[in-house]
Structure formats: structure tokens, C-alpha cells
Design an enzyme around this catalytic site. Structure first.
Site, short mmCIF file in Angstrom:
data_model
loop_
_atom_site.label_atom_id
_atom_site.label_comp_id
_atom_site.label_asym_id
_atom_site.label_seq_id
_atom_site.Cartn_x
_atom_site.Cartn_y
_atom_site.Cartn_z
N CYS A 140 -33.34 9.60 67.98
CA CYS A 140 -32.75 9.17 69.25
C CYS A 140 -32.74 10.38 70.19
CB CYS A 140 -31.32 8.68 69.05
SG CYS A 140 -31.20 7.15 68.11
N GLN A 141 -33.04 10.13 71.45
CA GLN A 141 -32.98 11.21 72.43
C GLN A 141 -31.56 11.68 72.65
OE1 GLN A 141 -35.07 9.93 75.99
NE2 GLN A 141 -36.56 11.52 75.53
#
Length: 148
Positions: free
Chosen positions: A51-52
Site C-alpha cells: 500500500c502506498q
């Protein structure tokens, strides 16, 4: 998760949004309804890779009136991602471990058309969250309890 709408209400509310700006605002509002994430769970073990933004997911089994109940905890530093976590939890709400494993959540997410309006990074993040949930369920199904 008692403040979160059920799946039927989620789909109705989502369909009532006039455009994607309203849908984004609704997604953000859902994130505010997530239960408070316990600080003791904010550890690397529950940090979702891929996930960013920073995302923590915890799946626990609690015994309530002699019945095993699946509990979800999730948090993110990104408002839209936090709302997406809420959507996933709404879809999994009141299901046992096997029902969660068997449920094709991506079909339900298609009804919301998230894939049309979210960036590829956010879609990848949703897949990472789903993988984290399934990995933790595998641990629970093998009889290992997560302790805090």
C-alpha cells in the site's frame, strides 16, 4: 463496527451519490465510522505491504456467548483508504472465517465500480488489504490465536 451501515445500505447509499465526487466523500465518511484502532495493534506485524499509504489490518476471533465472532480492526493515514477499509469490513461483517474465505468480495466491489474511478495504486492497495485479511484468516484457521 456497529456504526457502519450493512451491505445493503452501503449499496443503496452508494447508488444515491450523484457523481464520483459525492462517492469519494461518502467513502471518506465511512472511514470516520471505523472503530478506534487500538494503539497496541499499530505494529509492523499488521502493517499491510503493497500500500502506498500506511495501512494496518487485524483480524481476531472473540468468543461472545459461546460463539466465535470475527472482529476486524483497520486504520490508515489516508482518508480514502480508511473508507475503503470500512467498505471491506462492511462486506465481511457478521460472516465466519469460512464464509469470508469463500466470499468473492471482488464481485461486490465491482457493483460499486471502484475499479473505474480509483487509481491503479489504490486498486493494488485493496488487493493487498484483502491478501492481509486472508493471510490472517489462514493463521486463525490453523488454530493460532493472535494475542496482544
Amino acid at each position: 463496527m456497529k456504526n457502519l451501515p450493512d451491505k445493503k445500505r452501503l449499496l443503496i447509499n452508494f447508488s444515491m451519490c450523484k457523481n464520483w465526487e459525492e462517492k469519494y466523500l461518502y467513502i471518506i465518511d465511512l472511514g470516520y465510522l471505523l472503530p478506534t484502532f487500538p494503539e497496541k495493534m499499530r505494529i509492523d506485524q499488521y502493517l499491510v505491504p503493497g500500500c502506498q499509504s500506511q495501512v494496518w489490518i487485524v483480524v481476531l476471533i472473540e468468543i461472545i456467548q459461546y460463539k466465535r465472532v470475527v472482529r476486524f480492526y483497520g486504520d490508515s493515514d489516508a482518508l480514502i483508504v480508511k473508507g475503503l477499509i470500512a467498505i471491506i469490513f462492511i462486506i465481511y461483517k457478521d460472516k465466519d472465517l469460512q464464509e469470508i474465505v469463500n466470499l468473492d468480495i471482488r464481485e461486490i466491489l465491482k457493483l460499486l465500480e471502484l475499479d473505474k474511478y480509483l487509481t491503479s495504486f489504490r486498486i493494488q492497495g485493496i488487493n493487498s488489504i484483502l491478501n492481509a485479511i486472508h493471510n490472517q484468516i489462514t493463521v486463525l484457521n490453523n488454530g493460532n490465536e493472535i494475542k496482544f
